[in-house]
Motif scaffolding. Structure first.
Motif, mmCIF file in Angstrom:
data_model
loop_
_atom_site.group_PDB
_atom_site.id
_atom_site.type_symbol
_atom_site.label_atom_id
_atom_site.label_comp_id
_atom_site.label_asym_id
_atom_site.label_seq_id
_atom_site.Cartn_x
_atom_site.Cartn_y
_atom_site.Cartn_z
ATOM 1 N N THR A 286 -6.164 -0.564 -5.840
ATOM 2 C CA THR A 286 -6.123 0.529 -4.868
ATOM 3 C C THR A 286 -7.166 0.324 -3.775
ATOM 4 O OG1 THR A 286 -5.377 2.085 -6.574
ATOM 5 C CG2 THR A 286 -6.317 3.027 -4.566
ATOM 6 N N TYR A 287 -8.374 -0.040 -4.201
ATOM 7 C CA TYR A 287 -9.463 -0.290 -3.249
ATOM 8 C C TYR A 287 -9.111 -1.434 -2.311
ATOM 9 C CZ TYR A 287 -14.054 -1.644 -1.498
ATOM 10 O OH TYR A 287 -15.109 -1.972 -0.683
ATOM 11 N N THR A 288 -8.522 -2.493 -2.862
ATOM 12 C CA THR A 288 -8.120 -3.653 -2.066
ATOM 13 C C THR A 288 -7.094 -3.262 -1.023
ATOM 14 O OG1 THR A 288 -8.537 -5.138 -3.937
ATOM 15 C CG2 THR A 288 -7.151 -5.978 -2.153
ATOM 16 N N ASN A 289 -6.135 -2.420 -1.405
ATOM 17 C CA ASN A 289 -5.098 -1.968 -0.472
ATOM 18 C C ASN A 289 -5.691 -1.122 0.649
ATOM 19 O OD1 ASN A 289 -3.037 -3.244 -1.871
ATOM 20 N ND2 ASN A 289 -2.570 -1.462 -3.128
ATOM 21 N N VAL A 290 -6.664 -0.280 0.290
ATOM 22 C CA VAL A 290 -7.314 0.558 1.301
ATOM 23 C C VAL A 290 -8.063 -0.306 2.312
ATOM 24 C CG1 VAL A 290 -9.142 2.260 1.698
ATOM 25 C CG2 VAL A 290 -7.512 2.593 -0.178
ATOM 26 N N VAL A 291 -8.813 -1.272 1.810
ATOM 27 C CA VAL A 291 -9.552 -2.185 2.692
ATOM 28 C C VAL A 291 -8.591 -2.946 3.593
ATOM 29 C CG1 VAL A 291 -11.006 -4.254 2.752
ATOM 30 C CG2 VAL A 291 -11.513 -2.430 1.120
ATOM 31 N N ARG A 292 -7.492 -3.417 3.009
ATOM 32 C CA ARG A 292 -6.490 -4.155 3.784
ATOM 33 C C ARG A 292 -5.928 -3.285 4.908
ATOM 34 N NH1 ARG A 292 -1.067 -4.342 0.936
ATOM 35 N NH2 ARG A 292 -1.186 -2.239 1.795
ATOM 36 N N ASP A 293 -5.622 -2.024 4.607
ATOM 37 C CA ASP A 293 -5.049 -1.130 5.610
ATOM 38 C C ASP A 293 -6.020 -0.877 6.762
ATOM 39 O OD1 ASP A 293 -2.622 -0.844 4.311
ATOM 40 O OD2 ASP A 293 -3.313 0.842 3.098
ATOM 41 N N TYR A 294 -7.299 -0.711 6.450
ATOM 42 C CA TYR A 294 -8.283 -0.478 7.504
ATOM 43 C C TYR A 294 -8.499 -1.739 8.349
ATOM 44 C CZ TYR A 294 -9.593 4.266 6.242
ATOM 45 O OH TYR A 294 -9.582 5.624 6.037
ATOM 46 N N ILE A 295 -8.420 -2.885 7.708
ATOM 47 C CA ILE A 295 -8.518 -4.143 8.462
ATOM 48 C C ILE A 295 -7.316 -4.293 9.392
ATOM 49 C CG2 ILE A 295 -8.452 -6.666 8.276
ATOM 50 C CD1 ILE A 295 -10.120 -6.422 5.741
ATOM 51 N N LEU A 296 -6.131 -3.960 8.888
ATOM 52 C CA LEU A 296 -4.921 -4.037 9.713
ATOM 53 C C LEU A 296 -5.011 -3.129 10.932
ATOM 54 C CD1 LEU A 296 -2.089 -4.154 7.007
ATOM 55 C CD2 LEU A 296 -2.788 -5.996 8.535
ATOM 56 N N LEU A 297 -5.664 -1.990 10.768
ATOM 57 C CA LEU A 297 -5.823 -1.059 11.888
ATOM 58 C C LEU A 297 -6.585 -1.693 13.051
ATOM 59 C CD1 LEU A 297 -6.727 2.466 10.434
ATOM 60 C CD2 LEU A 297 -4.795 1.895 11.897
ATOM 61 N N THR A 298 -7.460 -2.631 12.752
ATOM 62 C CA THR A 298 -8.301 -3.239 13.790
ATOM 63 C C THR A 298 -7.583 -4.347 14.559
ATOM 64 O OG1 THR A 298 -9.245 -4.915 12.300
ATOM 65 C CG2 THR A 298 -10.350 -2.766 12.397
ATOM 66 N N SER B 262 -13.457 -4.253 20.331
ATOM 67 C CA SER B 262 -12.026 -4.568 20.285
ATOM 68 C C SER B 262 -11.352 -3.877 19.109
ATOM 69 C CB SER B 262 -11.831 -6.089 20.191
ATOM 70 O OG SER B 262 -10.480 -6.413 20.056
ATOM 71 N N ALA B 263 -12.000 -3.944 17.943
ATOM 72 C CA ALA B 263 -11.440 -3.326 16.744
ATOM 73 C C ALA B 263 -11.348 -1.813 16.886
ATOM 74 C CB ALA B 263 -12.295 -3.692 15.530
ATOM 75 N N GLY B 264 -12.424 -1.199 17.378
ATOM 76 C CA GLY B 264 -12.424 0.247 17.549
ATOM 77 C C GLY B 264 -11.382 0.716 18.549
ATOM 78 N N SER B 265 -11.226 -0.038 19.634
ATOM 79 C CA SER B 265 -10.217 0.302 20.643
ATOM 80 C C SER B 265 -8.812 0.204 20.061
ATOM 81 C CB SER B 265 -10.349 -0.629 21.852
ATOM 82 O OG SER B 265 -11.620 -0.496 22.453
ATOM 83 N N LEU C 70 -11.865 8.800 13.063
ATOM 84 C CA LEU C 70 -13.276 8.662 12.710
ATOM 85 C C LEU C 70 -13.682 7.198 12.641
ATOM 86 C CD1 LEU C 70 -15.856 10.156 11.863
ATOM 87 C CD2 LEU C 70 -15.064 10.007 9.492
ATOM 88 N N PHE C 71 -12.833 6.384 12.042
ATOM 89 C CA PHE C 71 -13.090 4.944 11.915
ATOM 90 C C PHE C 71 -13.218 4.293 13.286
ATOM 91 C CE2 PHE C 71 -11.187 0.616 10.722
ATOM 92 C CZ PHE C 71 -12.396 0.111 10.264
ATOM 93 N N GLY C 72 -12.293 4.614 14.194
ATOM 94 C CA GLY C 72 -12.321 4.045 15.535
ATOM 95 C C GLY C 72 -13.567 4.445 16.310
ATOM 96 N N VAL C 73 -13.943 5.715 16.216
ATOM 97 C CA VAL C 73 -15.133 6.214 16.924
ATOM 98 C C VAL C 73 -16.396 5.542 16.383
ATOM 99 C CG1 VAL C 73 -16.583 8.238 17.311
ATOM 100 C CG2 VAL C 73 -14.098 8.417 17.566
ATOM 101 N N ILE C 74 -16.472 5.388 15.059
ATOM 102 C CA ILE C 74 -17.637 4.741 14.446
ATOM 103 C C ILE C 74 -17.754 3.293 14.916
ATOM 104 C CG2 ILE C 74 -18.583 3.866 12.266
ATOM 105 C CD1 ILE C 74 -17.537 6.418 10.932
ATOM 106 N N LEU C 75 -16.638 2.565 14.931
ATOM 107 C CA LEU C 75 -16.653 1.168 15.367
ATOM 108 C C LEU C 75 -17.116 1.045 16.822
ATOM 109 C CD1 LEU C 75 -13.341 -0.235 13.801
ATOM 110 C CD2 LEU C 75 -15.680 -0.659 13.024
#
Length: 293
Positions: free
Chosen positions: A8-20, A60-63, A98-103
């Motif tokens: 589950t943790y791996t999938n979450v990390v993967r999804d957030y990486i894909l967002l970037t 770039s990732a945050g944008s 939140l993730f985008g703003v933090i980045l």
């Protein structure tokens, strides 16, 4: 239970990486590093490289994350993007925001604290043009979004150059022009393939507004314009003959493939799309290799 939690943790990390959009981030870092190498005529201080690339990559990732946050309704409609983390439900829109703003916040802090104000300014401009001008102001209103929004994607080598020198000049301008003219035909090939997707989502891309033929004409014009612009580094004494002849050959092949796409009855040109990526990567790599020191 442990194995399930890890999965589950791996999938979450993967999804957030894909967002970037890591593929785009990698291209951004390559062009930014080229700008740094050009400014120094070699590799600058390793810490400057680290902080500059980290700040640029985070921007770039945050944008990219904020782009997907604001486009989540469009992405849910289009078959090409409906499985992205936000529309698929694997990442909530609030968490993505939140993730985008933090980045982006981390990026600007790093650039200002460890690089310099000029590079920070261009980093802000790159994010501003992508998130505000392209995503919010133009994408749903005008096909000009591709060209005007291209300013964002053309700024990474400028960020790299100014992170070393703290100044803007003809050399980073040439890198900017190459990137700026390269982007529209690169995107339009994809826009032609997914024209119905964009039409369904109400996004006025060039194929939707002007049709496939006009898009192919514009693609050909931009690719033809890129040919002489790609040779400017040698003409201005930045690179040597190896780069000149390599750029000439790469641009000639690009133009030939675009002509084939133009005269083809098919609206699919993914081989041209993938070549455009290879083209840019090779162009900048050879530029670094054959730079006049």
């Amino acid at each position: 239970m442990v194995a399930k939690a890890v999965a589950t943790y791996t999938n979450v990390v993967r999804d957030y990486i894909l967002l970037t959009k890591p593929g785009i981030v990698m291209l951004v870092l390559i062009t930014a590093l080229t700008g740094m190498y050009l400014a120094k005529r070699g590799f600058p201080d390793s810490w400057l490289i680290f902080w500059s690339l980290l700040g640029t990559g985070l921007a770039s990732a945050g944008s990219a994350v904020l782009n997907q946050f604001f486009d989540r309704d469009i992405d849910a409609v289009m078959s090409r993007t409906k499985n992205r983390p936000i529309p698929s439900g694997s990442v909530s829109s609030v968490n993505a925001l939140l993730f985008g703003v933090i980045l982006l916040t981390l990026s600007l802090y790093i650039m200002l604290a460890f690089v310099n104000p000029v590079a920070t300014f261009f980093t802000v401009m790159a994010s501003f043009f992508y998130v505000v001008v392209y995503t919010l102001a133009l994408k749903r209103r005008s096909p000009l979004a591709t060209e005007i929004g291209g300013i964002s994607g053309a700024l990474p080598p400028v960020i790299g150059y100014t992170s070393v020198t703290g100044q803007f000049g003809i050399e980073p301008l040439i890198l900017f022009l190459i990137m700026f003219v390269w982007q529209p035909p690169h995107f339009w090939v994809l826009a032609v393939k997914y024209a119905e997707d964009y039409r369904k989502a109400g996004v006025p891309t060039l194929p939707v507004v002007k049709g496939i033929f006009q898009t192919k004409v514009r693609t050909l014009l931009y690719t033809a314009a890129l040919f002489p612009i790609s040779l400017l580094p040698t003409l201005y004494g930045i690179t040597g003959k190896i780069y000149f002849f390599t750029a000439f050959a790469l641009s000639l092949v690009y133009l030939i493939l675009t002509l084939r796409f133009f005269f083809s009855k098919s609206s699919r040109g993914m081989s041209l799309f993938f070549y455009s990526i290879i083209y840019l990567a090779l162009l900048f790599s050879v530029m670094v290799f054959d730079m006049v020191r």
